[in-house]
Design an enzyme around this catalytic site. Structure first.
Site, PDB file in Angstrom:
ATOM      1  N   ASP A 155      18.052 122.797  10.570  1.00 26.17           N
ATOM      2  CA  ASP A 155      19.371 123.025  11.163  1.00 26.17           C
ATOM      3  C   ASP A 155      19.991 124.242  10.483  1.00 26.17           C
ATOM      4  O   ASP A 155      20.445 124.162   9.343  1.00 26.17           O
ATOM      5  CB  ASP A 155      20.272 121.799  10.959  1.00 26.17           C
ATOM      6  CG  ASP A 155      19.839 120.598  11.806  1.00 26.17           C
ATOM      7  OD1 ASP A 155      18.640 120.491  12.125  1.00 26.17           O
ATOM      8  OD2 ASP A 155      20.700 119.755  12.131  1.00 26.17           O
ATOM      9  N   LYS A 218      23.745 123.086  18.262  1.00 30.36           N
ATOM     10  CA  LYS A 218      24.486 121.998  17.611  1.00 30.36           C
ATOM     11  C   LYS A 218      25.936 122.439  17.433  1.00 30.36           C
ATOM     12  O   LYS A 218      26.202 123.597  17.113  1.00 30.36           O
ATOM     13  CB  LYS A 218      23.802 121.713  16.264  1.00 30.36           C
ATOM     14  CG  LYS A 218      24.485 120.703  15.363  1.00 30.36           C
ATOM     15  CD  LYS A 218      23.619 120.485  14.106  1.00 30.36           C
ATOM     16  CE  LYS A 218      24.368 119.733  13.019  1.00 30.36           C
ATOM     17  NZ  LYS A 218      23.564 119.577  11.787  1.00 30.36           N
ATOM     18  N   LYS A 254      22.971 118.881  20.178  1.00 29.59           N
ATOM     19  CA  LYS A 254      23.314 117.967  19.092  1.00 29.59           C
ATOM     20  C   LYS A 254      24.788 118.096  18.726  1.00 29.59           C
ATOM     21  O   LYS A 254      25.181 119.067  18.095  1.00 29.59           O
ATOM     22  CB  LYS A 254      22.435 118.251  17.856  1.00 29.59           C
ATOM     23  CG  LYS A 254      22.767 117.354  16.650  1.00 29.59           C
ATOM     24  CD  LYS A 254      21.831 117.640  15.480  1.00 29.59           C
ATOM     25  CE  LYS A 254      22.263 116.920  14.210  1.00 29.59           C
ATOM     26  NZ  LYS A 254      21.363 117.186  13.065  1.00 29.59           N
TER      27      LYS A 254
END
Length: 318
Positions: A155, A218, A254
């Site tokens: 991430d 995300k 996400k």
């Protein structure tokens, strides 16, 4: 996970044409939040679906090998086995989507999962999380080290300065370098939407991140003052949909930060189902970044099975 996003050339013309209708987005978000939530066994089934999409996360300054080990065991067995048995779900392999930790804890997580004979993926935040303000070479090295320690998902955080000032080529180039440093690991790109200013900027940053080869986009690090909100999510998933229609490649989504209740997880699933369709309702293309959400979902499932609410000490800690 799904096939890796190879990315495309940076299409500045597409980016320059982006306009987001704020009123329409807010109205749509309100509509989704007003949808009827499924009840009884349907709700329980949706909650189990949400569990399988959770990136069970610990990003604390006092993380230790032992609390990472406990997190991994919880990810492997997220819901008490007797509750799953009552629902005839005990042999369906219900786990969370992944565990998510800092780079320095990746080796601990990999070791714990291996010892438990689990193939659950380990995700690691990287690239100077959460601010992304360290030198580029340091950020790249952090990605490489996390991958070397066994992380199969990374991430990354974007350099918000580049997005805020509209330096899309520079942002694209940085993300391409992160993509290369990830190797075979899947890359989730955190936009830190609370710091991007406008919906139009969020949409543009989403496009640039996908063009640069992100497998997921995300919302947040969870450390900003504004994290995952439904209006911003609609902007991001519509960018995902447009990118799919243009390239044929499905990029995951996400939301992260501040998602704490079972009820909220159901709204997120409804949003994904309505905006992107059933294909996205799986851990390959949808994750919920959360640390305390699982405890509330397990309490709701306990209530569904027993008719009573458990005290938190009756359920194994996440």
């Amino acid at each position: 996970m799904s096939a890796r996003n190879p990315g495309t050339k940076l299409d500045l013309e597409w980016i320059s044409k982006v306009r987001v209708n704020t009123h329409a987005i807010l109205k749509r978000a309100q509509h989704i939040q007003g949808q009827k939530i499924p009840k009884k066994q349907w709700q329980a089934a949706w909650l189990l679906k949400a569990v399988t999409c959770i990136d069970l996360t610990t990003l604390a300054g006092d993380d230790t090998p032992s609390n990472v080990h406990r997190l991994c065991l919880k990810a492997i067995q997220p819901i008490r086995s007797d509750l799953l048995k009552e629902m005839d779900m005990h042999n369906k392999g219900v786990t969370t989507g992944a565990v998510c930790v800092y780079p320095s804890r990746v080796a601990d997580a990999v070791k714990s999962l291996k010892a438990a004979n689990s193939s659950l993926p380990v995700a690691s935040v990287a690239t100077g999380f959460p601010a992304g303000q360290t030198p580029l070479e340091t950020r790249l090295q952090e990605v490489r080290l996390a991958v070397a320690d066994g992380a199969s998902e990374i991430d990354i955080v974007i350099n918000r300065t580049l997005a805020i000032t509209g330096r899309w080529e520079a942002m694209y180039d940085e993300i391409r370098q992160f993509r290369e440093a990830c190797g075979d690991a899947h890359m989730k790109t955190i936009l830190a939407i609370g710091e991007l200013g406008t919906f139009t900027n969020v949409y543009k940053a989403s496009l640039v991140a996908m063009m640069a080869g992100s497998d997921f986009i995300k919302t947040s690090t969870g450390k900003e003052s504004v994290n995952a909100t439904y209006p911003v999510a609609i902007v991001m998933v519509r960018a995902i949909r447009d990118y799919f229609l243009c390239t044929g490649h499905k990029v995951g989504f996400k939301p992260a930060g501040g998602i704490r209740t079972a009820q909220e997880s159901l709204v997120w699933l409804i949003l994904i189902k309505e905006e992107l369709g059933n294909d996205w309702l799986c851990p390959l293309l949808f994750r919920l970044g959360a640390s305390s959400l699982l405890a509330d979902i397990e309490r709701q499932i306990y209530h569904h099975v027993t008719g009573q609410y458990a005290d938190y000490h009756e359920l194994p800690m996440a």
